[in-house]
Design a protein around this motif. Structure first.
Motif, PDB file in Angstrom:
ATOM      1  N   ALA A 100      29.953  40.399  31.546  1.00 56.20           N
ATOM      2  CA  ALA A 100      30.892  39.368  31.972  1.00 56.20           C
ATOM      3  C   ALA A 100      30.653  39.026  33.437  1.00 56.20           C
ATOM      4  N   VAL A 101      30.632  37.729  33.716  1.00 57.01           N
ATOM      5  CA  VAL A 101      30.509  37.241  35.085  1.00 57.01           C
ATOM      6  C   VAL A 101      31.893  36.768  35.519  1.00 57.01           C
ATOM      7  N   ILE A 102      32.317  37.228  36.685  1.00 57.60           N
ATOM      8  CA  ILE A 102      33.651  36.929  37.182  1.00 57.60           C
ATOM      9  C   ILE A 102      33.556  35.835  38.249  1.00 57.60           C
ATOM     10  N   GLY A 103      34.357  34.795  38.097  1.00 58.78           N
ATOM     11  CA  GLY A 103      34.371  33.694  39.055  1.00 58.78           C
ATOM     12  C   GLY A 103      35.161  34.035  40.306  1.00 58.78           C
ATOM     13  N   GLU A 104      35.126  33.125  41.255  1.00 57.04           N
ATOM     14  CA  GLU A 104      35.821  33.329  42.524  1.00 57.04           C
ATOM     15  C   GLU A 104      37.330  33.473  42.348  1.00 57.04           C
TER      16      GLU A 104
END
Length: 122
Positions: A100-104
């Motif tokens: 999973a890539v977490i946004g700002e």
């Protein structure tokens, strides 16, 4: 959500939530509006696509629950983790691995999923 473990637990909670309205609320909490989800069985963009994907998985594997299969490994804005799908407290029927890539904003912007163990005919 700044704690990666909590975010992953909420992510799995979305997959376990069978009430559509409650599930959409969890998806709004956990996922960016235009999040991308890709695994061997689906590729969708946005919370609506993810909601439909989760509903389809629940239809196929009714009564089974997702659980964390080990520790969450995370650095920077990326988390990887193994998940299990099976009867609560029993041996999993399906095992997968997600990145999973977490946004700002602290919500998931992308998930890349892999299936490690899938029952025949699924």
């Amino acid at each position: 959500m700044s704690d990666m473990n909590e975010l992953v637990q909420r992510y799995l909670a979305a997959w376990n939530e069978t009430d559509a309205a409650a599930r959409r609320a969890v998806l709004a909490e956990v996922f960016a509006e235009d999040a991308v989800y890709t695994d061997p069985m689906a590729s969708v963009r946005g919370r609506d696509g993810l909601d439909a994907t989760i509903a389809a998985v629940q239809g196929q594997f009714g009564g089974l629950v997702f659980s964390l299969g080990g520790a969450v490994d995370a650095h920077h804005d990326i988390a990887r983790f193994t998940w299990h799908l099976g009867p609560e407290g029993a041996e999993p029927l399906v095992i997968g691995f997600d990145v999973a890539v977490i946004g700002e904003d602290g919500r998931i912007s992308q998930v890349l999923g892999f299936l490690d163990k899938v029952p025949a005919g699924a």
